[in-house]
Design a protein around this motif. Structure first.
Motif, PDB file in Angstrom:
ATOM      1  N   PRO A   1      25.992  31.001  52.783  1.00 27.95           N
ATOM      2  CA  PRO A   1      25.412  31.782  51.690  1.00 27.95           C
ATOM      3  C   PRO A   1      24.295  32.668  52.242  1.00 27.95           C
ATOM      4  O   PRO A   1      23.674  32.335  53.250  1.00 27.95           O
ATOM      5  CB  PRO A   1      24.863  30.712  50.742  1.00 27.95           C
ATOM      6  CG  PRO A   1      24.664  29.506  51.594  1.00 27.95           C
ATOM      7  CD  PRO A   1      25.703  29.561  52.670  1.00 27.95           C
ATOM      8  N   LEU A   2      24.046  33.792  51.593  1.00 22.99           N
ATOM      9  CA  LEU A   2      23.075  34.750  52.106  1.00 22.99           C
ATOM     10  C   LEU A   2      21.716  34.120  52.364  1.00 22.99           C
ATOM     11  O   LEU A   2      21.064  34.434  53.377  1.00 22.99           O
ATOM     12  CB  LEU A   2      22.929  35.919  51.123  1.00 22.99           C
ATOM     13  CG  LEU A   2      21.953  37.029  51.529  1.00 22.99           C
ATOM     14  CD1 LEU A   2      22.402  37.709  52.821  1.00 22.99           C
ATOM     15  CD2 LEU A   2      21.800  38.055  50.401  1.00 22.99           C
ATOM     16  N   HIS A   3      21.280  33.230  51.490  1.00 19.16           N
ATOM     17  CA  HIS A   3      19.929  32.676  51.664  1.00 19.16           C
ATOM     18  C   HIS A   3      19.812  31.788  52.903  1.00 19.16           C
ATOM     19  O   HIS A   3      18.704  31.415  53.291  1.00 19.16           O
ATOM     20  CB  HIS A   3      19.483  31.918  50.409  1.00 19.16           C
ATOM     21  CG  HIS A   3      20.251  30.653  50.147  1.00 19.16           C
ATOM     22  ND1 HIS A   3      21.377  30.610  49.350  1.00 19.16           N
ATOM     23  CD2 HIS A   3      20.054  29.382  50.569  1.00 19.16           C
ATOM     24  CE1 HIS A   3      21.833  29.380  49.293  1.00 19.16           C
ATOM     25  NE2 HIS A   3      21.058  28.606  50.029  1.00 19.16           N
ATOM     26  N   GLU A   4      20.934  31.459  53.556  1.00 16.07           N
ATOM     27  CA  GLU A   4      20.887  30.677  54.795  1.00 16.07           C
ATOM     28  C   GLU A   4      21.091  31.560  56.028  1.00 16.07           C
ATOM     29  O   GLU A   4      21.561  31.101  57.066  1.00 16.07           O
ATOM     30  CB  GLU A   4      21.932  29.562  54.755  1.00 16.07           C
ATOM     31  CG  GLU A   4      21.625  28.496  53.724  1.00 16.07           C
ATOM     32  CD  GLU A   4      22.535  27.286  53.839  1.00 16.07           C
ATOM     33  OE1 GLU A   4      23.178  27.122  54.898  1.00 16.07           O
ATOM     34  OE2 GLU A   4      22.591  26.505  52.868  1.00 16.07           O
ATOM     35  N   ALA A   5      20.690  32.823  55.931  1.00 16.82           N
ATOM     36  CA  ALA A   5      20.824  33.744  57.056  1.00 16.82           C
ATOM     37  C   ALA A   5      20.093  33.242  58.298  1.00 16.82           C
ATOM     38  O   ALA A   5      20.548  33.455  59.427  1.00 16.82           O
ATOM     39  CB  ALA A   5      20.297  35.122  56.669  1.00 16.82           C
ATOM     40  N   ALA A   6      18.956  32.582  58.117  1.00 13.58           N
ATOM     41  CA  ALA A   6      18.200  32.087  59.272  1.00 13.58           C
ATOM     42  C   ALA A   6      19.028  31.107  60.100  1.00 13.58           C
ATOM     43  O   ALA A   6      18.988  31.136  61.340  1.00 13.58           O
ATOM     44  CB  ALA A   6      16.905  31.418  58.811  1.00 13.58           C
ATOM     45  N   GLU A   7      19.796  30.252  59.439  1.00 11.70           N
ATOM     46  CA  GLU A   7      20.638  29.298  60.175  1.00 11.70           C
ATOM     47  C   GLU A   7      21.732  30.029  60.951  1.00 11.70           C
ATOM     48  O   GLU A   7      22.037  29.681  62.098  1.00 11.70           O
ATOM     49  CB  GLU A   7      21.255  28.286  59.219  1.00 11.70           C
ATOM     50  CG  GLU A   7      22.216  27.290  59.889  1.00 11.70           C
ATOM     51  CD  GLU A   7      21.568  26.444  60.973  1.00 11.70           C
ATOM     52  OE1 GLU A   7      22.315  25.912  61.819  1.00 11.70           O
ATOM     53  OE2 GLU A   7      20.320  26.322  60.991  1.00 11.70           O
TER      54      GLU A   7
END
Length: 339
Positions: A298-304
């Motif tokens: 999902p976009l909000h997990e871009a950091a991972e």
């Protein structure tokens, strides 16, 4: 709108999911509801402060996207499914796309699959054919064969009738390269790729090399090239400086070229897009070419996703899904959101 933002350069931890201003399309631009985007090495460099966006580009990360047209312009109508390379702004709910850069998504592809295509396949097409002048019957060596661009380049070269060699760093990645059409897959961690290439070509060498590594590969690259061979420099993952021998350039009449798709002038990118669509659209629709996806986040997990790419753990593309109701993930891709 929601987007991935960062206030200061740094590690993946600086990325945050927050509110950003809505993009405003110009007269020759489409406003697009982004359904998926994908991670590229340039995004990591920009996040670290080492790769500033070109003048006028969105400061938001993201160099490719797939989504639906919101504002009709020219041949495009509201609701049309498109994919495109952009100079920035892909990690967001909405983005603008120059009309000439939009590519219609084949009906057989999901938004996630489409988002994994533009940057990798256009970069590969540019360096193989537009600049690399690869012809049917020639031999090409593609480094980082399990990367996004590498997996695209292997397939494009194969369907064009070239003989394909590649390098990768694990048994799993080498197997993927062979599955995609590489005749020879070399583990660069265990052996000299130049030696293997020369053995496989009876000492002649390859006609073209696509290199993402840079200075550390210079000596082996020039040794592995045939007379009048071409070296396309796409990146410098191993560094851009070091002691090099220029002798083979003269002795073998080698051609060395470098390029970045992001900073290519827009008219040239539009022409490249048209050439790619003519070559690839029907092949994509028939499944003769396909994006290779490692994981969908999902976009909000871009950091991972950035952490995974920095650790070189992915084989194929890392996709960011922007909407929860996006179409079904492609077969074989791990959907991180479901873990």
């Amino acid at each position: 709108m929601k987007a991935i933002l960062f206030d200061v350069p740094g590690s993946p931890e600086v990325l945050r999911y927050g509110d950003a201003p809505e993009p405003v399309p110009g007269p020759d631009e489409l406003l697009v509801q982004v359904r998926a985007t994908a991670v590229n090495r340039a995004d990591l460099l920009q996040r670290r402060g080492a790769y500033a966006p070109p003048p006028g580009a969105s400061p938001i990360l993201g160099l490719e996207l797939a989504g639906e047209v919101l504002t009709p312009v020219g041949e495009w109508r509201a609701g049309d499914r498109i994919m495109a390379v952009v100079t920035g702004g892909g990690y967001a709910e909405r983005a603008v796309v120059p009309v000439g850069m939009a590519m219609r998504i084949p009906d057989t592809l999901s938004f996630e699959e489409a988002a994994a295509l533009p940057e990798a396949f256009l970069t590969a097409f540019l360096n193989l054919f537009t600049l690399g002048k690869l012809q049917a019957g020639e031999t090409v060596l593609i480094h980082a064969g399990a990367s996004g661009v590498g997996t695209a380049a292997i397939q494009l070269a194969r369907v064009a009738g070239a003989r394909v060699f590649t390098t990768a760093g694990s048994a799993e990645k080498l197997a993927l390269c062979r599955e995609l059409g590489a005749e020879l897959a070399i583990n660069y961690r265990e052996e000299s790729f130049a030696k293997r290439v020369l053995e496989a070509t009876d000492g002649r060498g390859v006609d073209l090399i696509l290199d993402f590594v840079g200075a550390p590969y210079w000596q082996q690259n020039t040794a592995a090239l045939a007379l009048d061979g071409r070296l396309q420099l796409i990146g410098f993952l191993g560094g851009s400086s070091g002691q090099i021998d220029l002798g083979p350039i003269l002795a073998k009449r080698l051609h060395v070229n470098g390029t970045t798709l992001r900073r290519t002038p827009l008219p040239q990118k539009i022409a490249l897009t048209a050439d790619f669509v003519a070559f690839a659209h029907n092949r994509l629709a028939r499944g003769e070419l396909r994006p290779v996806i490692d994981t969908i986040y999902p976009l909000h997990e871009a950091a991972e996703a950035h952490r995974v790419m920095e650790a070189n753990r992915n084989a194929g593309k890392l996709v960011l899904r922007v909407e929860r109701d996006a179409e079904t993930s492609p077969q074989g891709a791990q959907d991180h959101a479901a873990k």
